[in-house]
Design a protein around this motif. Sequence first.
Motif, PDB file in Angstrom:
ATOM      1  N   TYR A 165       1.572   5.082  -5.270  1.00 29.97           N
ATOM      2  CA  TYR A 165       0.570   5.354  -4.311  1.00 29.97           C
ATOM      3  C   TYR A 165       0.794   4.882  -2.944  1.00 29.97           C
ATOM      4  O   TYR A 165       0.452   5.666  -2.204  1.00 29.97           O
ATOM      5  N   ALA A 207       3.511   4.653  -1.623  1.00 28.26           N
ATOM      6  CA  ALA A 207       4.788   5.431  -0.994  1.00 28.26           C
ATOM      7  C   ALA A 207       3.890   6.776  -0.750  1.00 28.26           C
ATOM      8  O   ALA A 207       4.350   7.388   0.626  1.00 28.26           O
ATOM      9  N   SER A 208       2.951   7.408  -1.428  1.00 24.35           N
ATOM     10  CA  SER A 208       2.350   8.582  -1.358  1.00 24.35           C
ATOM     11  C   SER A 208       1.450   8.396   0.141  1.00 24.35           C
ATOM     12  O   SER A 208       1.427   9.454   0.872  1.00 24.35           O
ATOM     13  N   PHE A 209       0.768   7.395   0.197  1.00 24.85           N
ATOM     14  CA  PHE A 209      -0.120   7.102   1.414  1.00 24.85           C
ATOM     15  C   PHE A 209       0.987   7.255   2.785  1.00 24.85           C
ATOM     16  O   PHE A 209       0.563   7.994   3.588  1.00 24.85           O
ATOM     17  N   GLY A 215       3.690   8.149   3.015  1.00 24.90           N
ATOM     18  CA  GLY A 215       4.232   9.605   3.173  1.00 24.90           C
ATOM     19  C   GLY A 215       3.554  10.567   3.756  1.00 24.90           C
ATOM     20  O   GLY A 215       4.025  11.318   4.679  1.00 24.90           O
TER      21      GLY A 215
END
Lengths: 177, 189
Positions: free
Chosen positions: A117, A119-121, A123
């Motif tokens: 999560y 990394a997603s944020f 990213g």
Amino acid sequence: MICYLRQKNWSPYLVGSLLGMLSWATFYFMDKALGTSTSMVQAAGAVLGLFNESLVRENAYLSKYVVVKPVFDWQMALVFSLALGAYLSAKLSKSRINEKVPTLWANRFGPSVGKRYLASFVGGIVLIFGARLAGGCTSGHGISGGLQLALSSWVFLVAMFAAGLASAFAIYGKGAR
Amino acid sequence: MFDSSFFAAPTELLLGAITGIVFGFLLQKSGVSRFETIVGQFLLRDHRVIKVMLTAIVVGGIGIYGMRDLGLIENLHVKNAQLYGNALGGLIFGVGMALLGYCPGTAVAAIGEGSRHAIIGVLGMVFGAGLFAQVYPWMKSALLQEADLGAATLASATGLSEWLFIAALAVLALVLFAALERHEKRARS
């Protein structure tokens, strides 16, 4: 008809052709070009505006997109229904997922949801920063701009693929192959 | 809020919604709304992203320039060529796309398909858009005003016909697709 809609995978050439034709329709009937990333700016402006309206009014960038124009416009309606369209497609073909950590990610960084999560944020931040600097994303530059032969879009596309390739190999490594 | 109404006209919203449903439906059906497909494209082991995009560009381009030549549409929607911004933005975008595994459109589609981490990604995008707005004045004077060529296309920049570029792209696409299909067939057997 319905059996086609229930199929899991359509040929990428068929989907590409239909997306091209969808662009014909938006140009002809709506005088619009497909895009998505501007809506993220409008969403940011709307959320910030709830807390501090003057901050948005005084910001040269946000005020262009939300103060003088409706926040919820053609593209925002498009972005919300994008999720609905994908939901319908996945539902019809029984290919709905519940993915917190993709396999490819887990193979490299482990099953931690928090890590993914984060990394997603990050990213998402990096992605939209690039999109706004470039003036568009994969839909606005990639498809709409690409098909209009826009110089800006082809410069963007080449840069995007070069950086995507280099970073994917750096992040997921050769071991991912 | 603000000086304009919050919602645009109902017809405009309806047309946007229809477009979005079709767009999302198609993205999901082609598989490009999956993390593995996008990262797989950058790792050169799944070529659906390039197949979808290049086909859309060629088919779309034929229709748009065809309609323009027939006088059916008047306006194009070419974005300004601010070459430093386009190039640097594209590079940053590529890094973000490899990390997130989606672009903005496919991330929203992925939410509909059931990806949870795509929701966090979109929250990051909204946050990032706010962040960009804060540094925009600096970006504008340092990068965006330099090398600004206006709404240039490959055709207008070179003085050649649009159809020459469309034909070249079509040939390039066919050659690439044939090579990819051959390669994938070999890999399967």
